[in-house]
Design a protein around this motif. Structure first.
Motif, PDB file in Angstrom:
ATOM      1  N   LYS A 189       0.756  -1.203  -0.021  1.00  0.00           N
ATOM      2  CA  LYS A 189      -0.114  -0.072  -0.037  1.00  0.00           C
ATOM      3  C   LYS A 189       0.798   1.212   0.218  1.00  0.00           C
ATOM      4  CE  LYS A 189      -3.618  -2.159   2.652  1.00  0.00           C
ATOM      5  NZ  LYS A 189      -4.413  -2.238   3.863  1.00  0.00           N
ATOM      6  N   LEU A 190       1.999   1.143   0.612  1.00  0.00           N
ATOM      7  CA  LEU A 190       2.859   2.337   0.657  1.00  0.00           C
ATOM      8  C   LEU A 190       4.028   2.189  -0.027  1.00  0.00           C
ATOM      9  CD1 LEU A 190       2.921   2.911   4.548  1.00  0.00           C
ATOM     10  CD2 LEU A 190       1.183   4.268   2.753  1.00  0.00           C
ATOM     11  N   ILE A 191       4.577   1.033  -0.223  1.00  0.00           N
ATOM     12  CA  ILE A 191       5.531   1.010  -1.061  1.00  0.00           C
ATOM     13  C   ILE A 191       5.270   0.895  -2.654  1.00  0.00           C
ATOM     14  CG2 ILE A 191       7.426  -0.942  -2.184  1.00  0.00           C
ATOM     15  CD1 ILE A 191       7.713  -2.159   0.751  1.00  0.00           C
ATOM     16  N   GLY A 192       6.052   1.737  -3.290  1.00  0.00           N
ATOM     17  CA  GLY A 192       5.689   2.012  -4.814  1.00  0.00           C
ATOM     18  C   GLY A 192       4.356   3.362  -4.808  1.00  0.00           C
ATOM     19  N   LEU A 610      16.384  16.149 -20.976  1.00  0.00           N
ATOM     20  CA  LEU A 610      16.917  14.709 -20.818  1.00  0.00           C
ATOM     21  C   LEU A 610      15.871  13.755 -20.542  1.00  0.00           C
ATOM     22  CD1 LEU A 610      20.035  15.547 -18.387  1.00  0.00           C
ATOM     23  CD2 LEU A 610      20.064  15.279 -20.878  1.00  0.00           C
ATOM     24  N   PHE A 611      15.957  12.334 -21.112  1.00  0.00           N
ATOM     25  CA  PHE A 611      15.024  11.412 -20.925  1.00  0.00           C
ATOM     26  C   PHE A 611      15.842  10.516 -20.181  1.00  0.00           C
ATOM     27  CE2 PHE A 611      13.388  13.563 -25.064  1.00  0.00           C
ATOM     28  CZ  PHE A 611      12.166  13.692 -24.591  1.00  0.00           C
ATOM     29  N   MET A 612      15.517  10.048 -19.106  1.00  0.00           N
ATOM     30  CA  MET A 612      16.166   9.129 -18.304  1.00  0.00           C
ATOM     31  C   MET A 612      15.265   7.974 -17.862  1.00  0.00           C
ATOM     32  SD  MET A 612      18.058  11.699 -15.555  1.00  0.00           S
ATOM     33  CE  MET A 612      19.413  10.609 -15.322  1.00  0.00           C
ATOM     34  N   SER A 613      15.871   6.743 -18.126  1.00  0.00           N
ATOM     35  CA  SER A 613      14.882   5.493 -17.703  1.00  0.00           C
ATOM     36  C   SER A 613      15.763   4.762 -16.532  1.00  0.00           C
ATOM     37  CB  SER A 613      14.798   4.458 -18.635  1.00  0.00           C
ATOM     38  OG  SER A 613      15.816   4.080 -19.272  1.00  0.00           O
ATOM     39  N   VAL A 614      15.289   4.246 -15.598  1.00  0.00           N
ATOM     40  CA  VAL A 614      16.110   3.594 -14.388  1.00  0.00           C
ATOM     41  C   VAL A 614      15.417   2.264 -14.013  1.00  0.00           C
ATOM     42  CG1 VAL A 614      14.843   4.929 -12.760  1.00  0.00           C
ATOM     43  CG2 VAL A 614      16.906   3.838 -12.199  1.00  0.00           C
ATOM     44  N   GLU A 615      16.164   1.265 -13.877  1.00  0.00           N
ATOM     45  CA  GLU A 615      16.177  -0.080 -13.487  1.00  0.00           C
ATOM     46  C   GLU A 615      16.541  -0.154 -12.077  1.00  0.00           C
ATOM     47  OE1 GLU A 615      16.012  -3.015 -12.319  1.00  0.00           O
ATOM     48  OE2 GLU A 615      14.777  -4.166 -13.032  1.00  0.00           O
ATOM     49  N   CYS A 616      15.734  -0.005 -11.066  1.00  0.00           N
ATOM     50  CA  CYS A 616      16.242  -0.126  -9.841  1.00  0.00           C
ATOM     51  C   CYS A 616      15.785  -0.957  -8.884  1.00  0.00           C
ATOM     52  CB  CYS A 616      16.477   1.323  -8.946  1.00  0.00           C
ATOM     53  SG  CYS A 616      14.715   2.129  -9.005  1.00  0.00           S
ATOM     54  N   GLY A 617      15.129  -2.206  -9.433  1.00  0.00           N
ATOM     55  CA  GLY A 617      14.337  -2.919  -8.524  1.00  0.00           C
ATOM     56  C   GLY A 617      13.088  -2.389  -8.065  1.00  0.00           C
ATOM     57  N   VAL A 618      12.266  -3.011  -7.076  1.00  0.00           N
ATOM     58  CA  VAL A 618      11.332  -2.388  -6.618  1.00  0.00           C
ATOM     59  C   VAL A 618      11.318  -0.778  -6.225  1.00  0.00           C
ATOM     60  CG1 VAL A 618      11.398  -3.165  -4.339  1.00  0.00           C
ATOM     61  CG2 VAL A 618       9.111  -2.896  -5.152  1.00  0.00           C
ATOM     62  N   ALA A 619      10.419  -0.189  -6.939  1.00  0.00           N
ATOM     63  CA  ALA A 619      10.620   1.325  -6.415  1.00  0.00           C
ATOM     64  C   ALA A 619       9.808   1.734  -5.437  1.00  0.00           C
ATOM     65  CB  ALA A 619       9.795   2.122  -7.727  1.00  0.00           C
ATOM     66  N   ILE A 620      10.604   1.752  -4.024  1.00  0.00           N
ATOM     67  CA  ILE A 620       9.994   1.837  -2.715  1.00  0.00           C
ATOM     68  C   ILE A 620       9.172   3.485  -2.671  1.00  0.00           C
ATOM     69  CG2 ILE A 620      10.504   2.057  -0.308  1.00  0.00           C
ATOM     70  CD1 ILE A 620      11.250  -0.564  -1.754  1.00  0.00           C
ATOM     71  N   ASN A 621      10.013   4.310  -3.217  1.00  0.00           N
ATOM     72  CA  ASN A 621       9.400   5.904  -3.119  1.00  0.00           C
ATOM     73  C   ASN A 621       9.563   6.296  -4.897  1.00  0.00           C
ATOM     74  OD1 ASN A 621      10.916   5.873  -0.215  1.00  0.00           O
ATOM     75  ND2 ASN A 621       8.566   5.954  -0.358  1.00  0.00           N
ATOM     76  N   PRO A 622       8.631   6.233  -5.544  1.00  0.00           N
ATOM     77  CA  PRO A 622       8.838   6.871  -6.964  1.00  0.00           C
ATOM     78  C   PRO A 622       9.350   8.147  -6.994  1.00  0.00           C
ATOM     79  CG  PRO A 622       6.997   5.300  -6.767  1.00  0.00           C
ATOM     80  CD  PRO A 622       7.237   5.424  -5.406  1.00  0.00           C
TER      81      PRO A 622
END
Length: 722
Positions: A189-192, A610-622
């Motif tokens: 509910k809070l993560i992400g 700048l366009f940026m993409s990031v793969e950092c696992g589960v997004a705790i706080n987007p």
């Protein structure tokens, strides 16, 4: 101002008055619970729940703006099903055994590891606390625990409903489950969540957040240090007659290590003015006396005969005959300057005497370094040094140096002051810019061999840079004489490169260096992504498609990078032949890809978007992730465009922001950040936005002008940035 920060004091304060529930790690390293000081003598808590229902998360990683207070709190609140607005934070006391970074084995913050190493630890602490409260409620209400639901800090079963605080007395008597069940991603509910406000927002907005610079203790005196103008110089003698004319001047003393003279004043201004009025004679026999041009030349000379092979599977010598048979070669040399960290809050530290020793007030990034080093200077046991960690106004690695330089300076100043009253050491902006602990100067040379079909057949890569960890408490990182931070980003490249030889030489200089945001990746990422662009140009390939062809997805990180590259390609609308720049890089186990849109008019360059993409696992706080990508990009642009630390006869030329200029508001581009959806364990975000930003912009400049940027800052190539 009175702040009780010792572990014993923390537990006593917790136990005073109403009962509180503590959940954390005990002396055996497993989750446990307690409520009073006597019941929790071996417990250092991660979660504290008061009788009024307030949940306090104990933060083991300090906050310098990167969002740890929000991220770690989210992990606990998620598993606890707490009311986000009722959750508070507090920084952990210095205790390496209980609050160590699980990746370092030391209590410290850095390497973009805070969330990654704490992900399960804090979740399990929250889940254990929830389990205790549920069992306590079941006991109090006489119901089955399975009938109890938890939401927003309230427990409910049938007609029964109460907040957490109603059950802490009972919960504190129960035994905590050692391995609680944590939620699955579909239960988050809070993560992400995109809606969570940062936990430090309010205090930093209304001025109640305490930074180290804010500490003001009764009877405190202030200290400023006259340091050698050349790194490695020592004091021969000094004259303080000029300082005696400064109002508020107290005294001046040589530091015990003879690295400087400390002036004491009744306020900061008096200390600075008195310090500047000192006349000091220096011994420069062991000091750095070279100028920048000579140091660059010495770096490049080391590239001729590297000291160490980084890739032992492919010795550098074995690559030469392969390159000799290449149909085409690409040759390139790069050099990078020293760079200052320049946090907006310069280094400062306050030390006050206590009944059993001293208390250190600091935005303390590595208590494991600070505590014993301060203790050694003051001839105390480390347990007699309490560390009160406060907010830090930035760091970018500066506060994490292995010598704890400004902490030990404060300890020396306290020692020579007589140890009777609190002493606050403050660095000025000029002290910070000229004071060292820079990102090291570096030089690279690469030769890439291509066959008749344009395929890479061999790669000779050489690096010369001063080692960050050799000769420090972090020397355990060295493997086969190689400091891994010197060549990371080259040695860890995800691309399938055959016959990849890497040579390394350790440059020597008294100039003190340190981790700098993204560490070695700050120069290796620029070089690798510029070279990849050069290969694409030489072979007539689209820059993105060429990189994808060199990532077969055979490893998890390659697969993650492919996802990041494809995502940024999609959001940017990339098309073959665009006059744009592209770069991607893996650092701190996070994949980032960047597309840069720029405008070039003669010698003027403006970065539009700048366009940026990031793969950092589960997004705790987007929102925090996006902010870190944006901040990392802005940090990178500041440095690649115009910043450098140069020396003339061993003395630093720059002094403040007028000549070490930060990015201006009008220069900051629009940034669009996309996060690759993932349920993998989280990886770092504080640093990975830095490495690919610079080469993306440099590659865009080449796409529009045909001019390659090999030496930084880019102003050396004749460009102005507007």
């Amino acid at each position: 101002m009175t702040i009780n920060v010792s572990r014993r004091g923390f537990l006593k304060a917790t136990a005073a008055g109403t009962t509180a529930l503590l959940v954390g790690v005990n002396a055996k390293g497993v989750l446990a619970a307690g409520s009073t000081a006597s019941a929790a003598t071996d417990l250092n808590p991660f979660v504290k729940i008061d009788a009024d229902g307030t949940v306090t998360v104990i933060i083991k990683h300090f906050e310098m703006g990167q969002g740890t207070t929000t991220g770690l709190t989210t992990l606990v609140a998620e598993e606890l099903d707490a009311d986000w607005d009722a959750v508070a934070i507090d920084f952990a006391p210095a205790n390496t055994e209980r609050y160590k970074n699980l990746f370092f084995g030391a209590q410290g913050t850095g390497g973009s590891t805070s969330i990654a190493n704490s992900f399960m630890q804090y979740r399990e602490a929250g889940a254990a606390a929830r389990d205790l409260l549920v069992r306590a409620a079941a006991q109090k209400w006489g119901v089955d625990a399975s009938s109890i639901s938890v939401e927003n800090g309230m427990l409910t079963s049938g007609g029964n409903s109460a907040h957490f605080g109603e059950f802490v007395a009972i919960a504190a008597t129960l035994e905590a489950i050692e391995k609680p069940t944590v939620k699955t991603p579909d239960q988050f509910k809070l993560i992400g969540s995109e809606k969570l406000h940062r936990k430090d927002n309010t205090g930093k907005t209304n001025g109640t957040a305490m930074f180290a610079m804010d500490v003001n203790l009764p009877g405190m005196i202030y200290a400023a240090i006259m340091r050698s103008p050349k790194f490695g110089g020592t004091v021969v003698s000094f004259d303080d007659s000029g300082a005696k004319d400064v109002g508020g001047f107290i005294a001046a003393q040589v530091l015990p290590n003879k690295a400087g003279v400390v002036a004491f004043g009744k306020n900061t201004w008096a200390a600075f003015q008195a310090r500047d009025a000192l006349s000091v004679e220096w011994d420069f026999s062991a000091a750095e006396t070279r100028s920048t041009d000579a140091m660059i030349a010495d770096h490049k000379a080391m590239l001729d005969a590297p000291q160490f092979d980084v890739n032992h599977e492919v010795p550098l010598a074995s690559v030469a005959p392969i390159l000799a048979d290449a149909a085409t070669t690409i040759d390139a040399e790069f050099d990078f300057p020293f760079l200052a960290h320049a946090p907006l809050e310069p280094e400062n530290c306050t030390i006050e005497p206590t009944e059993k020793g001293v208390r250190v007030y600091d935005g303390c990034q590595f208590p494991t370094f600070t505590q014993p080093m301060v203790a050694a200077i003051l001839e105390l046991d480390p347990s007699q040094v309490e560390v009160k960690t406060l907010y830090a106004g930035g760091s970018f690695g500066r506060r994490a140096n292995a010598t704890s330089d400004y902490n030990t300076e404060a300890a020396m100043a306290f020692a020579v002051s007589g140890r009777k009253v609190p002493v606050k050491l403050v660095w000025s902006r000029e002290d910070d810019i000229k004071g060292g602990y820079y990102r090291p100067m570096a030089a690279h040379r690469a030769k890439i061999g291509l066959d008749a079909d344009g395929k890479i057949i061999g790669w000779d890569h050489r690096v010369a840079v001063k080692s960050i960890v050799k000769g420090t408490p972090m020397a355990g990182m060295v493997q086969n004489d190689v400091d891994p931070t010197s060549a990371e980003g080259v040695s860890e490249s995800l691309y399938n490169v055959p016959n990849f030889g890497i040579g390394l030489s350790d440059f020597q200089t008294p100039v003190p260096i340190n981790w700098w945001r993204s560490v070695g990746h700050s120069h290796t990422g620029f070089v690798m992504e510029t070279l990849m662009d050069m290969v694409a140009t030489q072979t007539g390939q689209d820059p993105i498609e060429m990189r994808l062809s060199m990532l077969d997805g055979g490893t998890a990180n390659q697969a993650r990078m492919i996802e990041a590259i494809k995502l940024v390609r999609d959001i940017s609308g990339w098309k073959k032949g665009d006059k744009r720049g592209f770069a991607s890089h893996l650092s701190f186990n996070t994949c980032v890809a960047v597309v840069a849109d720029i405008t070039v008019e003669e010698t003027s360059v403006h970065v539009n978007k700048l366009f940026m993409s990031v793969e950092c696992g589960v997004a705790i706080n987007p929102d925090v992730i996006r902010a870190q990508m944006e901040g990392g990009a802005g940090f990178a642009l500041s440095t690649i465009l115009r910043n450098q630390i140069t020396l003339t006869d061993g003395e630093v030329d720059q002094y403040n922001f007028p000549d070490y200029e930060l990015l201006r508001n009008e220069e900051m581009p629009e940034i669009e950040v996309a996060i690759v959806p993932s349920n993998n364990a989280p990886t770092g975000v504080g640093e990975p936005g830095v490495p690919p930003t610079g080469p993306a912009v440099a590659n865009a400049i080449f796409a529009q002008t045909g001019k390659r940027i090999m030496d930084l800052p880019m102003t050396k190539a004749g460009f102005d940035f507007v």
